[in-house]
Design a protein around this motif. Structure first.
Motif, PDB file in Angstrom:
ATOM      1  N   ARG A  75     -36.658 -39.916  35.137  1.00  0.00           N
ATOM      2  CA  ARG A  75     -37.945 -39.244  35.326  1.00  0.00           C
ATOM      3  C   ARG A  75     -38.274 -39.109  36.805  1.00  0.00           C
ATOM      4  N   ARG A  77     -36.108 -38.965  39.286  1.00  0.00           N
ATOM      5  CA  ARG A  77     -35.224 -37.925  39.837  1.00  0.00           C
ATOM      6  C   ARG A  77     -35.695 -36.541  39.419  1.00  0.00           C
ATOM      7  N   ALA A  78     -36.113 -36.408  38.165  1.00  0.00           N
ATOM      8  CA  ALA A  78     -36.596 -35.110  37.689  1.00  0.00           C
ATOM      9  C   ALA A  78     -37.854 -34.698  38.451  1.00  0.00           C
ATOM     10  N   HIS A  79     -38.717 -35.666  38.732  1.00  0.00           N
ATOM     11  CA  HIS A  79     -39.933 -35.351  39.497  1.00  0.00           C
ATOM     12  C   HIS A  79     -39.575 -34.920  40.916  1.00  0.00           C
ATOM     13  N   HIS A  82     -38.188 -31.516  40.733  1.00  0.00           N
ATOM     14  CA  HIS A  82     -39.293 -30.583  40.467  1.00  0.00           C
ATOM     15  C   HIS A  82     -40.064 -30.286  41.751  1.00  0.00           C
TER      16      HIS A  82
END
Length: 161
Positions: A75, A77-79, A82
């Motif tokens: 999460r 890394r995804a943030h 993003h």
């Protein structure tokens, strides 16, 4: 009934004791050790199963913790991805918007220049058209030919008014 006969009680009691002792010896030497072994085997198996269940529960807890940690990292890394993509796209959009604004400003300046040139051309043509129209009107009303330069000068003087 012979068992209620008081004369046969002592031999019956003696045989009862002998039978009980033999039965006790047979049970204690043969049957009870086997039953005890089975009970001990079941007890050790249950203890082993409980130990295995405890080990598996600890392993499942560790796996759940690792999963939670991996999920939190994913999460994060995804943030980060993003945020990076959002800033990159915003920068690209701002660059493109700036390019479009420059292009529109250039087109607007060009259009304003064309409009101004057309306006000046129309204003210069209006003087000529007005002078020609005045000459035609005077000719139609009076039948006299008027000097075109005189009419043009008069129309230009009237433009300032």
């Amino acid at each position: 009934m012979p068992q209620f006969d008081f004369n046969t009680f002592p031999p019956q009691i003696a045989w009862l004791v002998i039978t009980f002792i033999i039965l006790y010896l047979v049970m204690s030497r043969f049957a009870l050790p086997k039953v005890g072994g089975v009970i001990e085997q079941r007890t050790s198996r249950i203890a082993g199963d409980l130990d295995e269940a405890s080990r598996l529960q600890q392993e499942a807890t560790r796996s759940a913790e690792l999963y939670a940690t991996a999920l939190a990292e994913a999460r994060a890394r995804a943030h980060i991805i993003h945020v990076e993509m959002r800033s990159q796209i915003s920068a690209e959009l701002e660059k493109e918007r700036h390019g479009v604004e420059v292009e529109l400003d250039t087109k607007l300046a060009s259009a304003e220049a064309r409009i101004s040139a057309t306006r000046l051309s129309a204003l210069s043509d209006i003087t000529e058209i007005a002078a020609d129209s005045a000459r035609e009107i005077i000719l139609a009303l009076t039948g006299d030919q008027t000097d075109p330069l005189l009419l043009r000068g008069t129309v230009e003087n009237l433009k300032g008014v």
